[in-house]
Each structure stands twice: as structure tokens, then as C-alpha cells.
Scaffold this active site. Structure first.
Site, mmCIF file in Angstrom:
data_model
loop_
_atom_site.group_PDB
_atom_site.id
_atom_site.type_symbol
_atom_site.label_atom_id
_atom_site.label_comp_id
_atom_site.label_asym_id
_atom_site.label_seq_id
_atom_site.Cartn_x
_atom_site.Cartn_y
_atom_site.Cartn_z
ATOM 1 N N ASN A 416 0.821 -1.219 0.121
ATOM 2 C CA ASN A 416 -0.064 0.082 -0.110
ATOM 3 C C ASN A 416 0.737 1.234 0.210
ATOM 4 O O ASN A 416 0.928 1.918 -1.000
ATOM 5 C CB ASN A 416 -0.888 -0.063 1.448
ATOM 6 N N ASP A 417 1.468 1.386 1.253
ATOM 7 C CA ASP A 417 2.362 2.777 1.248
ATOM 8 C C ASP A 417 3.560 3.028 0.239
ATOM 9 O O ASP A 417 3.742 4.014 -0.264
ATOM 10 C CB ASP A 417 2.894 2.937 2.683
ATOM 11 N N VAL A 418 4.010 1.869 0.055
ATOM 12 C CA VAL A 418 5.163 1.810 -1.063
ATOM 13 C C VAL A 418 4.756 2.333 -2.491
ATOM 14 O O VAL A 418 5.666 2.374 -3.391
ATOM 15 C CB VAL A 418 6.020 0.499 -1.044
ATOM 16 N N ALA A 457 1.066 3.216 7.466
ATOM 17 C CA ALA A 457 0.980 4.629 7.732
ATOM 18 C C ALA A 457 -0.017 5.273 8.011
ATOM 19 O O ALA A 457 -0.215 6.692 8.385
ATOM 20 C CB ALA A 457 1.935 5.349 6.484
#
Lengths: 490, 106
Positions: A416-418, A457
Site C-alpha cells: 500500500n504505502d510503497v 502509515a
């Protein structure tokens, strides 16, 4: 002669640590390097048990206790290390790190007791000049009890912070604890740090005249509190950095022990880990394009209700299993982006199978590995290697990013965050500045997630709402199994 | 000033070890692929388990009727051993993954 053998063993131990660490930093030699270090450690430990003599020339006693501890530690340690699943590795490292910290702290507690026993009390000072004088005296003579006391206290502080910090990190990674931020967290943390420094100064100089044992336990308590509060607000995505930092702390705590016993192998081992750990911490920060201070101050955890982030939302579209299968089967190039979701679902084997099925249909499949995908750098590489995915198929971020434009389908598995474009274009986002995999450049993006819940995050991902993105909800393993079945049926 | 000289010369060996080790640590790590960050951290984690030697010395010097120190020392030896053994075994398990795939390629 025996002393010679002891020192020789320590030398072998020190060399094995250096060579081991060196070999650990190359993929081909890494495993051997680990083994060398382990052998060196065993030699050093055995030599200590049988050959170490104290100042008055007595050998160590209490063998049953020592071997009891060694055996219990070995059995439990091996069992835990063997049982843990690949996804749980980060917690495990943190837990073991905490054990080392606790060991250092206990040594300090016992040595403090000894020191107090030996001399009723260090001299107390009442004026500032006297206190300053005693600091000067502290650095002048090694045998000065104040310097020994200082080493003991330093070992206590660092070991305790490391133990409690590691336990919190363990709890968080294990999902038992959530990020928590106190109001004015930074002020409290800095305050605690100042108290620690103040207590250290007071005890070494004897300035306050308060019973030193009371101060000692106060120091212990404050250090424990600091360890807890230091790690508590730090977000899960930053946990690897924190563990690495605590790791180097424990190294320094071990080195304090080395000073205390004038033990060269503890000294080299501890300092080596301290400095290597610090560099490793900085390297990890670099991989995420964040500064160490940024991580420690806890921007991730603290920023959530702060600056206004760009509103993200809107409609997303789902894609059916059979559509996905068709789309993938008729693609030329597919890039798979694995993330923590893949690790949690233990889907690495089925993922490899998907790759094989697709290759039979003459689709080119590669994996895009973000440096911090999963919970630790290298986490995904280890997982996919376990499933026998060939090494050449794993592409690092810099290598794969220009290739997304020529990619037909990007399949995101629980990452997700990456892949969050906010890192590139939303300065208010907590992950702004982190390099990401630029999957938006591909023709189609298929995202497999369990739900629309934000990633670690705690922020929304605009990628999911883009027109070229389709969502494929479900557990990664189940989805991939169905997908493989569909592809085989085509 | 004299004081500093005395401190320096009486602890010369220790200071040398510390400073050289710091540089060595930096040098050894500086060019490591990110793939190996986790195993390397885990390996370093096992190495600082060398603190167990301190615990063994504490334990071995304890009076055999001083149960407080014996218990604490026993705890320290156990925890330190956990750190060493667990650390090395976990690292080995991580690295096993790498070598397995190397063999299958051959």
C-alpha cells in the site's frame, strides 16, 4: 599458559565477528559468515567459562548455574527461532535484541551491588567546585571507582532502554500494541533524557548527597520509562529502523561490559555492532528517504491529526476473478508488487505458481521489490526466495521504475504505502519524500487487498481511486489460488 | 592537561580498540545491498549477545550462598544465551532461503 589460551580465544572471537560481519554483507558468503561468527562466539564463551580467572587468580565457580542458564537459553532460543514463521522475523529479532539489553542491564545491577559492597559510599560533594573536581578526577584515573560506576550506570541505562524499547517494538509488530502519542511527547522524551543525564552526573559526582542506591533505582525507572515512550509513538513502517537502532544500543551496552571487565572480545563485539548498527540504521533511513531524527521524533505517529492532507476518496472499481485472469493471460509484461499482505497470507508459494502459469502462457513476469516492502528491508526477498522464485526476477526499485511504462498489468499484492503517489505529490502527507514504485505508469493496475482499509502509515491511497486501477478484494492466498485455477482453465 | 595524558596513556589499549572497532564497523557495512539489511541486522544482533560473557563472569564470581546475585546472574546468562543462540539460528534461517535458491539454479 592458560591465560594465553584465553586471550587467544578472545582474539579468535573478535576476528570471527569482523570476518562474519564482512561476509554477512555479501549474498554469496552471508550464511558462512553467520556460522563463523557463531563458532567464534562459542569459543569465546567456553574459554571464559573454563579459563577465566579473577584478580586474585580464582577460577569461576557455580558451574551448575552457568550451564543451567546456557542450556535453558539454548533450548528456548533454538525453539523460538525455528518455530517462528518468516513473517514474524522482525518481531523475533526485536525480542532477542531485548534479551541482550536485559542481560547487560542485569550485569550492571549486580556489579553496582558489588561496588557498593566494596566501598560504603563514594565520597559526597557539596559544592559545585568539588563536583567539578570529581568529574576531572573521573577522567584521570581508570581505576577510579567513579569511572567504574559510570561504566556500570551507562550499561544500565542503555541496556534498560534497549530492553523496554525492544519489548514495545515486539508488541507493536506482533499487533498487541498500537501507536500511541502522549500530548507533548517530544518534550516529555527530551525531559526524560535530561533527567537521565542529571541522575548520571549526580551519582558519579555524589553531588546531591542522596543515597546512591535510591538514585540507582530511580535511574533504572526513568530509563525504562524512556525506552517505552521512545518507541511508543513510532509508526509501524519505521519499526525496522528503530529495531536496528536499539540493536546498536545493545551493542554499546555490551561494550560497557567489556570496559568493566577489561574484556577485549566484549569490547570489540559490542563496539562493532554499535557502529555497524548505526550505519545500518542510517542506510535503512536512506532507503526510505527519511532522516533519523525524523523517525525518532515520530513524524509518522504524531502527524496524523496535524497538517491537512489532500482529501482522497471517490469511487473505486472492483474487477472479477475471470476478468483478471483474461487480462493477465493476454498481457505481455506483468509486474508483481508484493507487500506485507502477501507475507501475512503466506502466499509466496502460490504467487510463484501464478508466475509459472503465466510464463507458460508466454507472459513475462517480474517482481518489483520496494526497499521497505513488508516490515523490514529484504523481507520480501527472503519470502520469495523461500518459494524458490529465481533471484533474477526480483527487481529493485531503481531498476524497475523506468520499466513500468512498458508494463501491461501491475498486480499489487497487499502493498500500500510503497505505491502511494502521495509520497510524490502531496507535501502534507506523512510519507512525502519516500521513493515509491511508480506503478501508475503501467497500463492497468490491479490491487489485491483485504479491504479498503489504509495501510500501515494510516493514510489513504489515491492510487486505488484512479481510473486505471481495479480492486480485487480478498486474502492474497485465496485470491491467487482462484486466479491460478482460472488461468489454468483458460 | 596532565590528567588527560594520564587517562590517555593508562587506557591506551582500550581507546585504540574502541576507535578501530568503530571504523571497522562502518567500513564493513557501508556497501551492503538492501536485500541483506534484515539478515545483517539479525547477525549483528546475535553478535552483541557476546554480553553473555559478562553474565558468565558475574555468575562465576558470585558467592554460592548469595542467592540474589545467583538468581540475577542465572537470569542474565539465560537471556544472553537466548540472544546469542536465537540470533544466530534466526539469521541462519533467513540466509538458508538465499542459498536454497542458489542450489536449485545450478
Amino acid at each position: 599458559m592458560q591465560n594465553f589460551i584465553l586471550l587467544l580465544s578472545y582474539l579468535i572471537g573478535s576476528i570471527s565477528f569482523i570476518v562474519g560481519l564482512k561476509m554477512l554483507s555479501h549474498p554469496d558468503t552471508a550464511r558462512k559468515g553467520n556460522l563463523y561468527a557463531a563458532v567464534g562466539m562459542t569459543i569465546a564463551i567456553l574459554a571464559t567459562i573454563f579459563l577465566y580467572k579473577d584478580d586474585s587468580g580464582n577460577y569461576l565457580g557455580n558451574y551448575p548455574w552457568i550451564f543451567g542458564g546456557l542450556i535453558i537459553g539454548t533450548v528456548i532460543g533454538t525453539m523460538m527461532a525455528k518455530r517462528v514463521q518468516m513473517t514474524g522475523m522482525p518481531q523475533m529479532v526485536s525480542l532477542f535484541n531485548g534479551m541482550g539489553g536485559a542481560c547487560a542491564a542485569i550485569i550492571s545491577i549486580v556489579e553496582f551491588k558489588h561496588l557498593m559492597h566494596k566501598q560504603a559510599n563514594t565520597e559526597t560533594t557539596s559544592t559545585i567546585t568539588e563536583a567539578l573536581n570529581s568529574i576531572i578526577k573521573l577522567v584521570t584515573t581508570y581505576s577510579n571507582p567513579s569511572l567504574i560506576l559510570f561504566t556500570i550506570l551507562l550499561g544500565l541505562v542503555i541496556g534498560t532502554v534497549s530492553f523496554f524499547g525492544s519489548m514495545i517494538a515486539f508488541g507493536k509488530l506482533n499487533g498487541n500494541l498500537n501507536d500511541r502519542t502522549l500530548p507533548a511527547q517530544q518534550v516529555i522524551n527530551i525531559g526524560l533524557l535530561l533527567i537521565i543525564v542529571g541522575l548520571l552526573a549526580a551519582m558519579v559526582t555524589g553531588f546531591t548527597g542522596i543515597d546512591i542506591t535510591v538514585l540507582f533505582w530511580a535511574l533504572f525507572g526513568v530509563s525504562a520509562l524512556y525506552g517505552i515512550l521512545f518507541v511508543m509513538p513510532i509508526g509501524g513502517a519505521d519499526m525496522p529502523v528503530v529495531i536496528s537502532l536499539l540493536n546498536s544500543f545493545t551493542g554499546v551496552a555490551a561494550a560497557c561490559g567489556g570496559f568493566l571487565y577489561s574484556n577485549p572480545v566484549m569490547l570489540t563485539g559490542g563496539i562493532l555492532v554499535g557502529s555497524a548498527g548505526t550505519i545500518l540504521t542510517i542506510l535503512m533511513c536512506k532507503a526510505m528517504n527519511r532522516s533519523l531524527t525524523n523517525v525518532i521524533v515520530g513524524a509518522f505517529g504524531g502527524n496524523k491529526n496535524g497538517a491537512a492532507q489532500q482529501e482522497v476518496g471517490g469511487a473505486y472499481k472492483e474487477i472479477s476473478m475471470s476478468d483478471t485472469a483474461v487480462l493477465m493471460a493476454y498481457s505481455k509484461r506483468i509486474v508483481i508488487v508484493p507487500g506485507y499482505g502477501l507475507a501475512v497470507a503466506q502466499a509466496q508459494h502460490i504467487c510463484h505458481e501464478l508466475e509459472k502459469v503465466l510464463e507458460e502462457k508466454e507472459v513475462e513476469v517480474t517482481y518489483a521489490i520496494h526497499p521497505v516492502a513488508g516490515r523490514m528491508p529484504g523481507h520480501m526477498n527472503v519470502l520469495l526466495a523461500e518459494a524458490d522464485v529465481p533471484y533474477e526476477k526480483l527487481k529493485e526499485m531503481e531498476e524497475i521504475n523506468p520499466e513500468f511504462a512498458q508494463t501491461d498489468v501491475v498486480l499489487i499484492l497487499g502493498a500500500n504505502d510503497v505505491v502511494n503517489p502521495a509520497a510524490k505529490n502531496d507535501p502534507a502527507s506523512p510519507i512525502y519524500g519516500m521513493p515509491i514504485l511508480e506503478v501508475e505508469d503501467a497500463k492497468h493496475v490491479i490491487v489485491n487487498k483485504r479491504s479498503m482499509k489504509p495501510g500501515y502509515a494510516g493514510i489513504e491511497n489515491a492510487l486505488f481511486f484512479q481510473p486505471k486501477t481495479s480492486m480485487l478484494f480478498g486474502d492474497a492466498k485465496k485470491v491467487l489460488q482462484d486466479l491460478v485455477a482460472e488461468l489454468k482453465a483458460l | 592537561m596532565d590528567a588527560i595524558f594520564i587517562f590517555f596513556s593508562s587506557n591506551y589499549n582500550m581507546i585504540t580498540i574502541v576507535i578501530l572497532s568503530i571504523f571497522l564497523g562502518i567500513e564493513v557495512i557501508s556497501r551492503v545491498p538492501s536485500v541483506l539489511h534484515t539478515p545483517l541486522m539479525s547477525g549483528a544482533n546475535a553478535i552483541h549477545g557476546v554480553v553473555v560473557i559478562g553474565a558468565i563472569i558475574v555468575m562465576g564470581q558470585a558467592e554460592s550462598n548469595d542467592y540474589l546475585v545467583l538468581t540475577l546472574g542465572f537470569l542474565a546468562v539465560t537471556l544472553g544465551t537466548l540472544n546469542v543462540v536465537g540470533g544466530f539460528v534466526v539469521t541462519d534461517r533467513m540466509l538458508e532461503m538465499f542459498s536454497k535458491k542458489k542450489n536449485s539454479k545450478k
